[in-house]
Design a protein around this motif. Structure first.
Motif, PDB file in Angstrom:
ATOM      1  N   PRO A 112       0.823  -1.208   0.000  1.00  0.00           N
ATOM      2  CA  PRO A 112       0.000   0.000   0.000  1.00  0.00           C
ATOM      3  C   PRO A 112       0.859   1.261   0.000  1.00  0.00           C
ATOM      4  CG  PRO A 112      -0.852  -1.576   1.575  1.00  0.00           C
ATOM      5  CD  PRO A 112       0.480  -2.100   1.102  1.00  0.00           C
ATOM      6  N   LEU A 113       0.432   2.243  -0.765  1.00  0.00           N
ATOM      7  CA  LEU A 113       1.153   3.507  -0.851  1.00  0.00           C
ATOM      8  C   LEU A 113       1.076   4.289   0.448  1.00  0.00           C
ATOM      9  CD1 LEU A 113       2.578   5.762  -2.506  1.00  0.00           C
ATOM     10  CD2 LEU A 113       0.300   6.530  -3.192  1.00  0.00           C
ATOM     11  N   SER A 114      -0.108   4.360   1.039  1.00  0.00           N
ATOM     12  CA  SER A 114      -0.261   5.198   2.226  1.00  0.00           C
ATOM     13  C   SER A 114       0.178   4.463   3.491  1.00  0.00           C
ATOM     14  CB  SER A 114      -1.703   5.683   2.376  1.00  0.00           C
ATOM     15  OG  SER A 114      -2.530   4.666   2.857  1.00  0.00           O
ATOM     16  N   TYR A 115       0.728   5.233   4.386  1.00  0.00           N
ATOM     17  CA  TYR A 115       1.190   4.709   5.672  1.00  0.00           C
ATOM     18  C   TYR A 115       0.019   4.078   6.438  1.00  0.00           C
ATOM     19  CZ  TYR A 115       3.502   4.591  10.214  1.00  0.00           C
ATOM     20  OH  TYR A 115       4.038   4.193  11.408  1.00  0.00           O
ATOM     21  N   ARG A 116      -1.124   4.733   6.402  1.00  0.00           N
ATOM     22  CA  ARG A 116      -2.321   4.232   7.081  1.00  0.00           C
ATOM     23  C   ARG A 116      -2.669   2.829   6.606  1.00  0.00           C
ATOM     24  NH1 ARG A 116      -7.793   3.580   6.294  1.00  0.00           N
ATOM     25  NH2 ARG A 116      -9.107   4.093   8.054  1.00  0.00           N
ATOM     26  N   GLU A 117      -2.635   2.623   5.301  1.00  0.00           N
ATOM     27  CA  GLU A 117      -3.005   1.318   4.760  1.00  0.00           C
ATOM     28  C   GLU A 117      -1.952   0.258   5.065  1.00  0.00           C
ATOM     29  OE1 GLU A 117      -5.955   0.780   3.928  1.00  0.00           O
ATOM     30  OE2 GLU A 117      -6.550   2.883   3.788  1.00  0.00           O
ATOM     31  N   ARG A 118      -0.694   0.653   5.163  1.00  0.00           N
ATOM     32  CA  ARG A 118       0.339  -0.312   5.560  1.00  0.00           C
ATOM     33  C   ARG A 118       0.116  -0.755   7.002  1.00  0.00           C
ATOM     34  NH1 ARG A 118       3.521   3.328   2.573  1.00  0.00           N
ATOM     35  NH2 ARG A 118       4.578   4.118   4.411  1.00  0.00           N
ATOM     36  N   ILE A 119      -0.260   0.186   7.872  1.00  0.00           N
ATOM     37  CA  ILE A 119      -0.556  -0.166   9.262  1.00  0.00           C
ATOM     38  C   ILE A 119      -1.746  -1.111   9.321  1.00  0.00           C
ATOM     39  CG2 ILE A 119      -1.458   0.743  11.454  1.00  0.00           C
ATOM     40  CD1 ILE A 119       0.295   3.217  10.975  1.00  0.00           C
TER      41      ILE A 119
END
Length: 119
Positions: free
Chosen positions: A69-76
């Protein structure tokens, strides 16, 4: 490249779309390089209000040859809680988890932005 994500209603677990079913691991997620197919899957996911909530597409980035995932939120969300690396899905390890931990990019996924605008 995109993936479809949501939260499962029965337990709140972050889930990902794979060929008509919801799976718990990002490593098992179906990746879309065709916008039409991605939007079709998103529409199908949104038509399951008793199974998941807030189905939306996330943008992906190539992280050392593996999509993340590009966004940090989605990686979390894909890794589980951030309090300790021995908790959540990240405790399982593997090359996909390593790619998620080392991916960069801070942009919001366009699907999440669209979801926020609709509310």
């Amino acid at each position: 490249m995109k993936a479809l994500t949501a939260n499962r209603l029965i337990d709140g677990e972050v889930v990902f779309w794979r060929e008509g079913q919801w799976v718990e691991r990002f490593a098992d997620a179906q990746l879309f390089d065709d916008d039409a197919a991605a939007q079709e899957a998103e529409a199908h996911g949104k038509n399951q209000p008793t199974v998941v909530i807030d189905a939306y597409l996330i943008d992906l980035v190539d992280a050392d040859g593996i999509w993340a995932p590009l966004s940090y939120r989605e990686r979390i969300r894909a890794l589980g809680p951030t309090n300790h690396q021995h908790h959540g899905k990240q405790a399982e390890g593997g090359e996909v988890v390593e790619a998620l931990l080392h991916a960069s990019g801070a942009a919001r996924s366009s699907g999440r932005v669209n979801l926020i605008k609709r509310k």
